[in-house]
Design an enzyme around this catalytic site. Sequence first.
Site, short mmCIF file in Angstrom:
data_model
loop_
_atom_site.label_atom_id
_atom_site.label_comp_id
_atom_site.label_asym_id
_atom_site.label_seq_id
_atom_site.Cartn_x
_atom_site.Cartn_y
_atom_site.Cartn_z
NE ARG A 61 35.80 37.30 36.95
CZ ARG A 61 36.40 37.43 38.12
NH1 ARG A 61 37.73 37.59 38.17
NH2 ARG A 61 35.72 37.37 39.24
CG HIS A 65 33.56 41.81 36.80
ND1 HIS A 65 33.70 41.59 38.15
CD2 HIS A 65 33.31 40.59 36.24
CE1 HIS A 65 33.55 40.29 38.41
NE2 HIS A 65 33.32 39.67 37.27
CG ASN A 92 34.97 44.29 40.56
OD1 ASN A 92 34.51 43.40 39.85
ND2 ASN A 92 34.44 45.50 40.61
CG HIS A 192 32.57 31.16 32.91
ND1 HIS A 192 31.52 30.94 33.76
CD2 HIS A 192 33.08 32.38 33.24
CE1 HIS A 192 31.40 31.98 34.59
NE2 HIS A 192 32.34 32.86 34.28
#
Length: 322
Positions: A61, A65, A92, A192
């Site tokens: 992740r 990001h 974040n 995910h």
Amino acid sequence: MEMVKLLLVLVMALELMVGSVEGHLRPNFYQSNCPNVESIVKEAVRKKLNQTVVTIPATLRLFFHDCFVEGCDASVMIASPRDDAEKDAHDNISLAGDGFDTVIKAKQAVEVQCPGVVSCADILAIAARDVVVLSGGPSFTVELGRRDGVISQAGRVTDNLPGPDFDLDQLTSIFAKNNLTVRDMIALSGAHTVGFSHCDRFANRLYGPAGADPTLDPEYASALMKACPRDVDPTIAVNIDLYTPITFDNVFYKNLMRGMGLFSSDEVLFTDERSRPVVRRFAKDQSSFFKAFAAAMVRLGRLGAKTGEQGEIRRDCTAFNN
């Protein structure tokens, strides 16, 4: 013959244009000055993973990001004393510390053998691949040669990351802005399968004005309500994939077909008929998902890459060089 020559010239021109866009990333970038960088990073990632399985989703992740804001330049790693860097942005705040720690520890290990050579951006890209492989997912070649960014501002994060309640058009738009296709988006959403989420990120699906979101499987919704009651402690989190939460596989897509997508932005991949065929394909054929995910990760890793004289090679991943 003249037409053939003209076509060859056009092909060469296109290749040069593509090369300039993608910079000078290449798999063997450190062959002469840090040939063992990938094995060093992998060992550091393995050690961190042995300490906590959160390393897997946290690192993956973190990479996503990072790339979607300033490009893949490790700008998300910067720690600001004023709490105004990328990592401090609302979207974040939920990034797990174990992702940051993975990159920091890998950088320290690389610096021992190759001081001042390898960027934090490249280390994050390698680590993101490694957590996928170490959790059972596909391996792929990581292109290297990124330099670290010199800008990290919380304000730049706004509107640059997909939200948990995005519909398909919004998802398609934000991925297209980053040169990623709908198929790339559906494949990258498959990350995910090893993720987790804090309750407040999906509470609106459980406690809306009309009750639980009707696209949720009723038993699944009930289980989520037990795990995430109203006004629950904001630190409480649940696995996105209830069945194989630490294994990188295609169960995420099977869950979507059961109405067990935790976020509406995930479930819409199946409820929207435009993306449903790809979800069905990935749910049926894990190798198809793995191939698409690996290709999408390579394309993701090219976003906004700083090369040549751009940026810097940070000594400390959490701070700009002075």
